[in-house]
Design a protein around this motif. Structure first.
Motif, PDB file in Angstrom:
ATOM      1  N   GLN A  93       0.835  -1.194   0.000  1.00 17.61           N
ATOM      2  CA  GLN A  93       0.000   0.000   0.000  1.00 17.61           C
ATOM      3  C   GLN A  93       0.874   1.250   0.000  1.00 17.61           C
ATOM      4  OE1 GLN A  93      -3.455  -0.037  -0.119  1.00 17.61           O
ATOM      5  NE2 GLN A  93      -3.033  -2.190  -0.537  1.00 17.61           N
ATOM      6  N   PRO A  94       0.547   2.228  -0.848  1.00 15.44           N
ATOM      7  CA  PRO A  94       1.281   3.494  -0.802  1.00 15.44           C
ATOM      8  C   PRO A  94       1.102   4.154   0.562  1.00 15.44           C
ATOM      9  CG  PRO A  94      -0.055   3.343  -2.794  1.00 15.44           C
ATOM     10  CD  PRO A  94      -0.459   2.204  -1.910  1.00 15.44           C
ATOM     11  N   VAL A  95       2.175   4.683   1.111  1.00 19.12           N
ATOM     12  CA  VAL A  95       2.115   5.428   2.368  1.00 19.12           C
ATOM     13  C   VAL A  95       1.859   6.882   1.989  1.00 19.12           C
ATOM     14  CG1 VAL A  95       3.390   6.171   4.408  1.00 19.12           C
ATOM     15  CG2 VAL A  95       3.684   3.839   3.529  1.00 19.12           C
ATOM     16  N   VAL A  96       0.656   7.350   2.264  1.00 19.18           N
ATOM     17  CA  VAL A  96       0.283   8.709   1.882  1.00 19.18           C
ATOM     18  C   VAL A  96       1.033   9.706   2.762  1.00 19.18           C
ATOM     19  CG1 VAL A  96      -1.616  10.358   1.684  1.00 19.18           C
ATOM     20  CG2 VAL A  96      -1.966   7.964   1.050  1.00 19.18           C
ATOM     21  N   ASN A  97       1.659  10.657   2.130  1.00 16.58           N
ATOM     22  CA  ASN A  97       2.419  11.690   2.823  1.00 16.58           C
ATOM     23  C   ASN A  97       1.546  12.935   2.937  1.00 16.58           C
ATOM     24  OD1 ASN A  97       4.213  13.575   3.763  1.00 16.58           O
ATOM     25  ND2 ASN A  97       5.731  13.273   2.160  1.00 16.58           N
ATOM     26  N   PRO A  98       1.007  13.236   4.129  1.00 17.50           N
ATOM     27  CA  PRO A  98       0.116  14.386   4.270  1.00 17.50           C
ATOM     28  C   PRO A  98       0.783  15.718   3.950  1.00 17.50           C
ATOM     29  CG  PRO A  98       0.630  13.448   6.427  1.00 17.50           C
ATOM     30  CD  PRO A  98       1.230  12.544   5.392  1.00 17.50           C
ATOM     31  N   VAL A  99       2.091  15.805   4.094  1.00 20.32           N
ATOM     32  CA  VAL A  99       2.809  17.040   3.785  1.00 20.32           C
ATOM     33  C   VAL A  99       2.684  17.379   2.302  1.00 20.32           C
ATOM     34  CG1 VAL A  99       5.099  18.130   3.739  1.00 20.32           C
ATOM     35  CG2 VAL A  99       4.410  16.734   5.694  1.00 20.32           C
ATOM     36  N   MET A 100       2.611  16.351   1.474  1.00 23.83           N
ATOM     37  CA  MET A 100       2.538  16.579   0.034  1.00 23.83           C
ATOM     38  C   MET A 100       1.124  16.930  -0.440  1.00 23.83           C
ATOM     39  SD  MET A 100       5.335  16.556  -1.490  1.00 23.83           S
ATOM     40  CE  MET A 100       6.988  16.372  -0.888  1.00 23.83           C
ATOM     41  N   ALA A 101       0.132  16.849   0.462  1.00 21.05           N
ATOM     42  CA  ALA A 101      -1.238  17.208   0.074  1.00 21.05           C
ATOM     43  C   ALA A 101      -1.320  18.683  -0.308  1.00 21.05           C
ATOM     44  CB  ALA A 101      -2.206  16.889   1.203  1.00 21.05           C
ATOM     45  N   ASN A 102      -0.614  19.514   0.425  1.00 20.11           N
ATOM     46  CA  ASN A 102      -0.566  20.957   0.159  1.00 20.11           C
ATOM     47  C   ASN A 102       0.861  21.456   0.391  1.00 20.11           C
ATOM     48  OD1 ASN A 102      -3.412  21.484  -0.333  1.00 20.11           O
ATOM     49  ND2 ASN A 102      -3.676  20.914   1.814  1.00 20.11           N
ATOM     50  N   PRO A 103       1.783  21.101  -0.496  1.00 24.77           N
ATOM     51  CA  PRO A 103       3.171  21.518  -0.263  1.00 24.77           C
ATOM     52  C   PRO A 103       3.304  23.041  -0.291  1.00 24.77           C
ATOM     53  CG  PRO A 103       2.925  20.587  -2.459  1.00 24.77           C
ATOM     54  CD  PRO A 103       1.614  20.410  -1.758  1.00 24.77           C
ATOM     55  N   ALA A 104       4.101  23.551   0.643  1.00 24.56           N
ATOM     56  CA  ALA A 104       4.321  25.001   0.727  1.00 24.56           C
ATOM     57  C   ALA A 104       5.012  25.510  -0.535  1.00 24.56           C
ATOM     58  CB  ALA A 104       5.156  25.323   1.962  1.00 24.56           C
ATOM     59  N   THR A 105       5.993  24.769  -0.978  1.00 27.48           N
ATOM     60  CA  THR A 105       6.670  25.103  -2.231  1.00 27.48           C
ATOM     61  C   THR A 105       6.762  23.816  -3.033  1.00 27.48           C
ATOM     62  OG1 THR A 105       8.847  24.655  -1.304  1.00 27.48           O
ATOM     63  CG2 THR A 105       8.063  26.930  -1.175  1.00 27.48           C
ATOM     64  N   THR A 106       6.840  23.958  -4.320  1.00 25.00           N
ATOM     65  CA  THR A 106       6.900  22.768  -5.156  1.00 25.00           C
ATOM     66  C   THR A 106       7.790  23.028  -6.354  1.00 25.00           C
ATOM     67  OG1 THR A 106       5.583  21.066  -6.236  1.00 25.00           O
ATOM     68  CG2 THR A 106       4.835  23.328  -6.506  1.00 25.00           C
TER      69      THR A 106
ATOM     70  N   TYR B  49       0.582  10.111  -7.311  1.00 27.43           N
ATOM     71  CA  TYR B  49       1.637   9.455  -6.541  1.00 27.43           C
ATOM     72  C   TYR B  49       1.727  10.094  -5.157  1.00 27.43           C
ATOM     73  CZ  TYR B  49       3.078   7.533 -11.069  1.00 27.43           C
ATOM     74  OH  TYR B  49       3.108   6.886 -12.274  1.00 27.43           O
ATOM     75  N   ASN B  50       0.707   9.835  -4.335  1.00 25.25           N
ATOM     76  CA  ASN B  50       0.629  10.441  -3.004  1.00 25.25           C
ATOM     77  C   ASN B  50       1.629   9.848  -2.025  1.00 25.25           C
ATOM     78  OD1 ASN B  50      -1.534  12.114  -3.789  1.00 25.25           O
ATOM     79  ND2 ASN B  50      -2.924  10.384  -3.574  1.00 25.25           N
ATOM     80  N   GLU B  51       2.306   8.792  -2.445  1.00 24.34           N
ATOM     81  CA  GLU B  51       3.332   8.168  -1.605  1.00 24.34           C
ATOM     82  C   GLU B  51       4.676   8.887  -1.718  1.00 24.34           C
ATOM     83  OE1 GLU B  51       3.317   5.918  -5.553  1.00 24.34           O
ATOM     84  OE2 GLU B  51       1.846   6.847  -4.260  1.00 24.34           O
ATOM     85  N   LEU B  52       4.700   9.980  -2.464  1.00 24.64           N
ATOM     86  CA  LEU B  52       5.918  10.781  -2.627  1.00 24.64           C
ATOM     87  C   LEU B  52       6.331  11.359  -1.280  1.00 24.64           C
ATOM     88  CD1 LEU B  52       8.009  12.238  -4.458  1.00 24.64           C
ATOM     89  CD2 LEU B  52       6.328  14.077  -4.683  1.00 24.64           C
TER      90      LEU B  52
END
Length: 126
Positions: A50-63, A75-78
């Motif tokens: 299962q992909p481990v969802v990274n909540p920080v990447m849901a709304n990254p401050a900078t990208t 690719y929410n497991e980023l």
């Protein structure tokens, strides 16, 4: 800082052979250096990882463009990306036994989804 250290450590593994100790490799599909991340991801999901969802990447401050692209592909497991001459990104998956698999990829314009460079498996990680 911890993420940066992980990315750099996995990036250094990219220069060596992919790492997956045989004792812990049960249930990990055959991964190869140079295979596309899309193929590796599909194989993992088919085997029950299962992909481990990274909540920080849901709304990254900078990208960066590559982070934006990867998130747009679902690719929410980023876990993050770091520019070290090339863009090195890490992703995480977990299996039913609680083993955590981290995959490092390198991104080049000719292969937008990236290529697998290394991976590390940790048994029963929190």
């Amino acid at each position: 800082m911890v993420l940066l250290k992980r990315i750099l450590a996995l990036g250094l593994l990219a220069a060596a052979v992919g790492f997956a100790p045989s004792a812990l490799a049960q249930g990990v599909p055959r991964l190869r250096q140079g295979m596309s991340y899309t193929d590796a991801r599909q194989r993992l999901i088919e085997r029950g990882w299962q992909p481990v969802v990274n909540p920080v990447m849901a709304n990254p401050a900078t990208t960066t463009p590559i982070v934006a692209y990867l998130l747009s592909q679902g690719y929410n497991e980023l876990m993050g990306c770091q520019l070290v001459g090339v863009e090195v990104c890490t992703f995480q998956f977990r299996n039913r036994k609680g083993h955590l698999l981290e995959i490092a990829t390198v991104y080049m314009p000719v292969i937008p989804a990236g290529t697998v460079t290394s991976w590390a498996l940790r048994k029963n990680s929190p």
